[in-house]
Write a protein that holds these residues in place. Structure first.
Motif, PDB file in Angstrom:
ATOM      1  N   VAL A  91      68.112  42.050  46.077  1.00  0.00           N
ATOM      2  CA  VAL A  91      68.591  40.758  45.454  1.00  0.00           C
ATOM      3  C   VAL A  91      70.206  40.716  45.589  1.00  0.00           C
ATOM      4  CG1 VAL A  91      68.574  39.399  43.347  1.00  0.00           C
ATOM      5  CG2 VAL A  91      66.651  40.462  43.763  1.00  0.00           C
ATOM      6  N   ALA A  92      70.902  42.024  45.372  1.00  0.00           N
ATOM      7  CA  ALA A  92      72.083  41.732  45.725  1.00  0.00           C
ATOM      8  C   ALA A  92      72.591  41.407  47.012  1.00  0.00           C
ATOM      9  CB  ALA A  92      72.830  43.201  45.462  1.00  0.00           C
ATOM     10  N   ARG A  93      71.614  41.926  48.087  1.00  0.00           N
ATOM     11  CA  ARG A  93      71.957  41.316  49.450  1.00  0.00           C
ATOM     12  C   ARG A  93      71.851  39.878  49.617  1.00  0.00           C
ATOM     13  NH1 ARG A  93      72.621  46.682  48.666  1.00  0.00           N
ATOM     14  NH2 ARG A  93      73.665  47.560  50.669  1.00  0.00           N
ATOM     15  N   LEU A  94      70.723  39.294  48.844  1.00  0.00           N
ATOM     16  CA  LEU A  94      70.598  37.816  48.606  1.00  0.00           C
ATOM     17  C   LEU A  94      71.955  37.120  48.294  1.00  0.00           C
ATOM     18  CD1 LEU A  94      68.918  35.118  48.732  1.00  0.00           C
ATOM     19  CD2 LEU A  94      68.100  35.793  46.528  1.00  0.00           C
ATOM     20  N   ARG A  95      72.212  37.585  47.087  1.00  0.00           N
ATOM     21  CA  ARG A  95      73.441  36.945  46.348  1.00  0.00           C
ATOM     22  C   ARG A  95      74.461  36.950  47.280  1.00  0.00           C
ATOM     23  NH1 ARG A  95      70.997  34.341  43.333  1.00  0.00           N
ATOM     24  NH2 ARG A  95      69.870  35.097  41.173  1.00  0.00           N
ATOM     25  N   ALA A  96      74.855  37.845  48.145  1.00  0.00           N
ATOM     26  CA  ALA A  96      75.961  38.127  48.864  1.00  0.00           C
ATOM     27  C   ALA A  96      76.134  37.161  50.164  1.00  0.00           C
ATOM     28  CB  ALA A  96      76.189  39.627  49.476  1.00  0.00           C
ATOM     29  N   LYS A  97      74.926  36.391  50.513  1.00  0.00           N
ATOM     30  CA  LYS A  97      74.687  35.556  51.527  1.00  0.00           C
ATOM     31  C   LYS A  97      75.320  34.116  51.056  1.00  0.00           C
ATOM     32  CE  LYS A  97      71.178  38.338  53.835  1.00  0.00           C
ATOM     33  NZ  LYS A  97      69.737  38.187  54.366  1.00  0.00           N
ATOM     34  N   PRO A  98      75.763  33.401  52.000  1.00  0.00           N
ATOM     35  CA  PRO A  98      76.040  31.711  51.600  1.00  0.00           C
ATOM     36  C   PRO A  98      74.843  31.167  51.115  1.00  0.00           C
ATOM     37  CG  PRO A  98      76.873  32.500  53.992  1.00  0.00           C
ATOM     38  CD  PRO A  98      76.008  33.774  53.393  1.00  0.00           C
ATOM     39  N   ALA A 124      57.614  24.334  53.692  1.00  0.00           N
ATOM     40  CA  ALA A 124      58.354  23.000  53.330  1.00  0.00           C
ATOM     41  C   ALA A 124      57.485  21.912  53.414  1.00  0.00           C
ATOM     42  CB  ALA A 124      59.692  22.906  54.347  1.00  0.00           C
ATOM     43  N   ASP A 125      56.589  21.851  54.341  1.00  0.00           N
ATOM     44  CA  ASP A 125      55.562  20.890  54.506  1.00  0.00           C
ATOM     45  C   ASP A 125      54.612  20.765  53.317  1.00  0.00           C
ATOM     46  OD1 ASP A 125      54.156  18.713  55.878  1.00  0.00           O
ATOM     47  OD2 ASP A 125      52.474  20.085  56.020  1.00  0.00           O
ATOM     48  N   LEU A 126      54.319  22.104  52.906  1.00  0.00           N
ATOM     49  CA  LEU A 126      53.357  22.516  51.653  1.00  0.00           C
ATOM     50  C   LEU A 126      54.168  21.982  50.400  1.00  0.00           C
ATOM     51  CD1 LEU A 126      51.441  25.707  52.270  1.00  0.00           C
ATOM     52  CD2 LEU A 126      50.515  23.404  52.291  1.00  0.00           C
ATOM     53  N   ALA A 127      55.473  22.435  50.171  1.00  0.00           N
ATOM     54  CA  ALA A 127      56.199  22.020  49.110  1.00  0.00           C
ATOM     55  C   ALA A 127      56.393  20.566  48.853  1.00  0.00           C
ATOM     56  CB  ALA A 127      57.639  22.846  49.266  1.00  0.00           C
ATOM     57  N   GLY A 128      56.365  19.754  49.883  1.00  0.00           N
ATOM     58  CA  GLY A 128      56.828  18.340  49.856  1.00  0.00           C
ATOM     59  C   GLY A 128      58.055  18.185  48.933  1.00  0.00           C
ATOM     60  N   GLY A 129      58.144  17.486  48.025  1.00  0.00           N
ATOM     61  CA  GLY A 129      58.992  17.405  46.998  1.00  0.00           C
ATOM     62  C   GLY A 129      59.315  18.291  45.827  1.00  0.00           C
ATOM     63  N   GLY A 130      58.290  19.238  45.942  1.00  0.00           N
ATOM     64  CA  GLY A 130      58.116  20.069  44.618  1.00  0.00           C
ATOM     65  C   GLY A 130      58.860  21.417  44.844  1.00  0.00           C
ATOM     66  N   ARG A 131      58.785  22.371  43.926  1.00  0.00           N
ATOM     67  CA  ARG A 131      59.365  23.515  43.776  1.00  0.00           C
ATOM     68  C   ARG A 131      58.571  24.525  44.429  1.00  0.00           C
ATOM     69  NH1 ARG A 131      59.807  24.959  37.936  1.00  0.00           N
ATOM     70  NH2 ARG A 131      61.482  26.468  38.572  1.00  0.00           N
ATOM     71  N   ALA A 132      59.472  25.763  44.961  1.00  0.00           N
ATOM     72  CA  ALA A 132      58.814  26.911  45.637  1.00  0.00           C
ATOM     73  C   ALA A 132      58.916  28.104  44.883  1.00  0.00           C
ATOM     74  CB  ALA A 132      58.972  26.706  47.318  1.00  0.00           C
ATOM     75  N   LEU A 133      58.179  28.856  44.720  1.00  0.00           N
ATOM     76  CA  LEU A 133      58.200  30.211  44.135  1.00  0.00           C
ATOM     77  C   LEU A 133      58.104  31.254  45.156  1.00  0.00           C
ATOM     78  CD1 LEU A 133      58.798  31.996  41.497  1.00  0.00           C
ATOM     79  CD2 LEU A 133      56.413  31.896  41.072  1.00  0.00           C
ATOM     80  N   GLU A 134      58.905  32.359  45.461  1.00  0.00           N
ATOM     81  CA  GLU A 134      58.604  33.321  46.528  1.00  0.00           C
ATOM     82  C   GLU A 134      58.503  34.802  45.716  1.00  0.00           C
ATOM     83  OE1 GLU A 134      60.286  35.704  50.432  1.00  0.00           O
ATOM     84  OE2 GLU A 134      61.328  33.793  49.625  1.00  0.00           O
ATOM     85  N   LEU A 135      57.397  35.372  45.604  1.00  0.00           N
ATOM     86  CA  LEU A 135      57.247  36.643  45.213  1.00  0.00           C
ATOM     87  C   LEU A 135      57.689  37.603  45.989  1.00  0.00           C
ATOM     88  CD1 LEU A 135      53.413  35.918  44.141  1.00  0.00           C
ATOM     89  CD2 LEU A 135      55.614  35.297  42.951  1.00  0.00           C
ATOM     90  N   GLY A 136      58.521  38.533  45.660  1.00  0.00           N
ATOM     91  CA  GLY A 136      58.993  39.439  46.488  1.00  0.00           C
ATOM     92  C   GLY A 136      60.210  38.731  47.497  1.00  0.00           C
ATOM     93  N   ILE A 137      61.036  38.119  46.858  1.00  0.00           N
ATOM     94  CA  ILE A 137      62.079  37.430  47.614  1.00  0.00           C
ATOM     95  C   ILE A 137      63.208  38.126  48.348  1.00  0.00           C
ATOM     96  CG2 ILE A 137      63.953  37.137  45.843  1.00  0.00           C
ATOM     97  CD1 ILE A 137      64.457  34.216  46.487  1.00  0.00           C
ATOM     98  N   GLY A 138      63.356  39.365  48.004  1.00  0.00           N
ATOM     99  CA  GLY A 138      64.072  40.406  48.795  1.00  0.00           C
ATOM    100  C   GLY A 138      65.561  39.584  49.169  1.00  0.00           C
ATOM    101  N   THR A 139      65.827  39.963  50.286  1.00  0.00           N
ATOM    102  CA  THR A 139      67.352  39.522  50.606  1.00  0.00           C
ATOM    103  C   THR A 139      67.459  38.179  51.156  1.00  0.00           C
ATOM    104  OG1 THR A 139      66.857  40.318  53.090  1.00  0.00           O
ATOM    105  CG2 THR A 139      67.584  41.899  51.413  1.00  0.00           C
ATOM    106  N   GLY A 140      66.185  37.484  51.156  1.00  0.00           N
ATOM    107  CA  GLY A 140      66.488  35.821  51.237  1.00  0.00           C
ATOM    108  C   GLY A 140      65.985  35.514  52.705  1.00  0.00           C
TER     109      GLY A 140
END
Length: 248
Positions: free
Chosen positions: A76-83, A37-53
């Motif tokens: 990714v389906a596991r990620l989608r199922a989480k709040p 979060a510190d590196l992202a600052g107010g910008g966007r973040a891209l996760e390579l291999g996002i998996g289950t989140g």
């Protein structure tokens, strides 16, 4: 191997969070998210291999706009199922080559996932892909183990890491090619099951050269997420490479 989801199909995805339990501890996630979060600052973040989140979800709760790339629809389906999982954009594809729209303040690849790319050419392509997604001044972050070759006695190429009455797990190493694999044998209802996942281990100096080829430069390297010094005794490293300002 699952043809659609690579080595992380439904069978692996169903128990992934439980099998990686130590990585889901609040202290581990908290320090990781603070760093990103510190590196992202107010910008966007891209996760390579996002998996289950594991990291994307708490990072998004810190008001960081997160997008992910992953080959495995089952993960990714596991990620989608989480709040909150349905609010995170995910592109299905190989993170070494798949492009998404826009640029990002930080691109990150965690928990040894660079090793899922099993050739040097694929790992180099991943660095170039990350660099292409970064805005000038943005950072690419990798968390990865140091190859455990010091555990290998002369003539041995196997390192066990779990032994119990019903489950055995071990890594194999080929020091000539840097090929390795994690192998699992499990007895379920009196029947043995076996699976193997291939990796390619990589040294910090090799990653630095890949970064240089992609137009990035090393900014910092730590033993962990809270700024511990990286030394010859470190078992892993968190490395940050920066895209120079003014570079397209």
């Amino acid at each position: 191997m699952d043809d659609q989801d690579g080595y992380f199909g439904e069978r692996v995805a169903a128990g992934y969070d439980e099998s990686s339990g130590e990585m889901f501890e609040p202290g581990v996630i908290g320090t990781t998210v603070d760093f990103l979060a510190d590196l992202a600052g107010g910008g966007r973040a891209l996760e390579l291999g996002i998996g289950t989140g594991r990291v994307a979800l708490p990072l998004a709760r810190r008001a960081v706009r997160v997008h992910g790339i992953d080959l495995s629809r089952a993960m990714v389906a596991r990620l989608r199922a989480k709040p909150g999982g349905d609010a995170i954009g995910v592109t299905i594809g190989d993170f070494a080559t798949t492009r998404v729209d826009g640029t990002f303040s930080v691109v990150y690849l965690l928990y040894n996932t660079i090793m899922n790319l099993t050739t040097q050419a694929e790992q180099v392509a991943c660095f170039r892909n990350a660099a292409a997604h970064l805005e000038p001044g943005g950072c690419f972050v990798i968390e990865v183990m140091i190859p455990e070759l010091r555990k290998l006695p002369a003539g041995q190429n196997v390192v066990p890491f779990h032994v119990s009455p019903t489950r055995w797990a071990f890594d194999t190493y080929d020091v000539a090619t840097q090929a390795t694999s994690s192998n699992y044998v499990e007895v379920v209802d009196g029947r043995g099951e076996y699976r193997s996942i291939p990796f390619r281990y990589v040294w910090p100096s090799e990653l630095d050269l890949m970064a240089q080829l992609a137009g990035l430069r090393l900014r910092e390297r730590w033993d962990g997420w809270t700024g511990e010094a990286f030394t010859s005794e470190s078992a892993r490293h968190v490395s940050v490479w920066e895209k120079p300002a003014g570079r397209p």
